[in-house]
Design a protein around this motif. Structure first.
Motif, short mmCIF file in Angstrom:
data_model
loop_
_atom_site.label_atom_id
_atom_site.label_comp_id
_atom_site.label_asym_id
_atom_site.label_seq_id
_atom_site.Cartn_x
_atom_site.Cartn_y
_atom_site.Cartn_z
N GLU A 1 0.83 -1.20 0.00
CA GLU A 1 0.00 0.00 0.00
C GLU A 1 0.86 1.25 0.00
N ALA A 2 1.93 1.23 0.78
CA ALA A 2 2.82 2.39 0.85
C ALA A 2 3.46 2.69 -0.50
N VAL A 3 3.88 1.65 -1.21
CA VAL A 3 4.49 1.84 -2.53
C VAL A 3 3.47 2.39 -3.52
N THR A 4 2.24 1.88 -3.46
CA THR A 4 1.20 2.37 -4.37
C THR A 4 0.90 3.85 -4.13
N VAL A 5 0.78 4.23 -2.87
CA VAL A 5 0.53 5.64 -2.53
C VAL A 5 1.69 6.51 -2.98
N TYR A 6 2.91 6.07 -2.71
CA TYR A 6 4.09 6.82 -3.15
C TYR A 6 4.09 7.00 -4.65
N ARG A 7 3.81 5.91 -5.37
CA ARG A 7 3.86 5.95 -6.83
C ARG A 7 2.86 6.94 -7.40
N ARG A 8 1.67 6.98 -6.85
CA ARG A 8 0.66 7.91 -7.34
C ARG A 8 1.12 9.36 -7.18
N MET A 9 1.68 9.67 -6.03
CA MET A 9 2.10 11.04 -5.78
C MET A 9 3.34 11.40 -6.57
N TYR A 10 4.22 10.43 -6.76
CA TYR A 10 5.43 10.67 -7.55
C TYR A 10 5.08 10.94 -9.01
N LEU A 11 4.17 10.15 -9.58
CA LEU A 11 3.78 10.35 -10.98
C LEU A 11 3.03 11.66 -11.15
N LEU A 12 2.19 12.02 -10.19
CA LEU A 12 1.53 13.32 -10.24
C LEU A 12 2.56 14.45 -10.27
N THR A 13 3.56 14.33 -9.42
CA THR A 13 4.59 15.38 -9.33
C THR A 13 5.38 15.48 -10.62
N LEU A 14 5.81 14.35 -11.17
CA LEU A 14 6.56 14.37 -12.42
C LEU A 14 5.72 14.95 -13.55
N GLY A 15 4.46 14.52 -13.67
CA GLY A 15 3.62 14.99 -14.75
C GLY A 15 3.36 16.48 -14.68
N CYS A 16 3.04 16.98 -13.49
CA CYS A 16 2.76 18.41 -13.35
C CYS A 16 4.00 19.27 -13.58
N ALA A 17 5.16 18.71 -13.25
CA ALA A 17 6.40 19.47 -13.47
C ALA A 17 6.85 19.42 -14.92
N ALA B 1 -5.44 27.87 -15.53
CA ALA B 1 -5.15 26.58 -14.89
C ALA B 1 -3.89 25.92 -15.43
N LEU B 2 -3.46 26.32 -16.63
CA LEU B 2 -2.30 25.67 -17.24
C LEU B 2 -1.02 25.92 -16.46
N THR B 3 -0.88 27.09 -15.89
CA THR B 3 0.37 27.44 -15.21
C THR B 3 0.18 27.70 -13.73
N ASP B 4 -0.99 27.41 -13.20
CA ASP B 4 -1.27 27.65 -11.79
C ASP B 4 -0.71 26.51 -10.94
N HIS B 5 0.25 26.81 -10.09
CA HIS B 5 0.84 25.77 -9.24
C HIS B 5 -0.20 25.15 -8.31
N GLU B 6 -1.25 25.88 -8.01
CA GLU B 6 -2.25 25.35 -7.09
C GLU B 6 -2.97 24.15 -7.68
N VAL B 7 -2.96 24.01 -9.01
CA VAL B 7 -3.54 22.81 -9.62
C VAL B 7 -2.80 21.58 -9.12
N TYR B 8 -1.47 21.68 -9.04
CA TYR B 8 -0.68 20.56 -8.52
C TYR B 8 -0.95 20.35 -7.03
N TYR B 9 -0.83 21.42 -6.25
CA TYR B 9 -0.97 21.26 -4.81
C TYR B 9 -2.37 20.79 -4.43
N GLY B 10 -3.39 21.25 -5.15
CA GLY B 10 -4.74 20.78 -4.88
C GLY B 10 -4.88 19.29 -5.16
N ALA B 11 -4.31 18.84 -6.28
CA ALA B 11 -4.37 17.42 -6.62
C ALA B 11 -3.58 16.59 -5.61
N LEU B 12 -2.41 17.10 -5.19
CA LEU B 12 -1.60 16.37 -4.20
C LEU B 12 -2.37 16.23 -2.90
N ARG B 13 -3.03 17.29 -2.46
CA ARG B 13 -3.78 17.22 -1.20
C ARG B 13 -4.95 16.25 -1.31
#
Length: 213
Positions: free
Chosen positions: A135-151, A191-203
């Motif tokens: 479960e920990a790896v799955t949760v990590y992977r989701r957040m890691y991929l979100l971070t890479l994609g948004c960046a 929304a294309l360049t708003d950092h809050e899109v990332y932080y909102g999705a991460l939260r």
């Protein structure tokens, strides 16, 4: 005692990583080469290659240099807060150097610094909070991929340029064929360049994954 090479003293792994990142940031990923890097360091092409071997090795130096700047979260920090701090820090590092993501492509980032400063502590916190290792790896992977994609998909160092390119692409669409995209771009572009899109999705991911125990 063997003599030390002055060139190797100048072309330390740290110096190579700093110079490579500066070159990518200033001139774009296409400008990076061992020769261009050697010119900046005032050493030979062969000296740089001895340190890195190939482009993959150079990328590893750069990513390890950045990973060393990831924060160490104090023990006892709330799981959700620690998770947001870790991935938020990674996102800020990556958006500051978008060219590095272009060059790394899909290569995994498995350097010791990233494993020690992000992966292991994130997984350990999740397991301590009640998750299984899977479960920990799955949760990590989701957040890691979100971070890479948004960046990766927007150059956040040039939001004006990213917005202008998107506006031009939207303006060329036929509203009859694209009734949503072909509407008023002022509603879509922020929304294309708003950092809050990332932080909102991460939260949202953190809230959904938060252990209940």
């Amino acid at each position: 005692m063997p003599r030390r090479s002055a060139a190797l003293d100048r072309a330390t792994p740290e110096a190579i990583a700093v110079a490579a990142l500066r070159l990518i940031d200033e001139e774009g990923p296409a400008a990076l080469s061992f020769r261009a890097l050697a010119d900046r360091l005032e050493v030979s092409h062969a000296t740089v290659q001895r340190r890195c071997t190939d482009l993959a090795g150079l990328m590893d130096l750069c990513t390890e240099h950045l990973a060393a700047r990831l924060p160490e979260i104090p023990a006892g920090t709330d799981w959700a807060e620690a998770t947001e701090q870790r991935f938020g820090a990674l996102y800020r590092l990556l958006t500051a150097h978008p060219g590095l993501l272009v060059l790394r492509g899909g290569r995994p980032w498995l350097g010791r610094q990233l494993l020690a400063r992000l992966v292991e502590p994130a997984l350990a916190d999740s397991v301590a909070a009640g998750m299984s290792r899977a479960e920990a790896v799955t949760v990590y992977r989701r957040m890691y991929l979100l971070t890479l994609g948004c960046a990766a998909f927007v150059d956040h160092r040039d939001p004006t340029g990213a917005t202008a390119a998107s506006r031009a692409a939207l303006a060329a669409l036929d509203p009859a064929e694209f009734p949503v995209l072909g509407g008023d771009p002022a509603e879509l572009l922020p929304a294309l360049t708003d950092h809050e899109v990332y932080y909102g999705a991460l939260r949202q991911l953190i809230a959904a994954a938060r252990p209940t125990g």
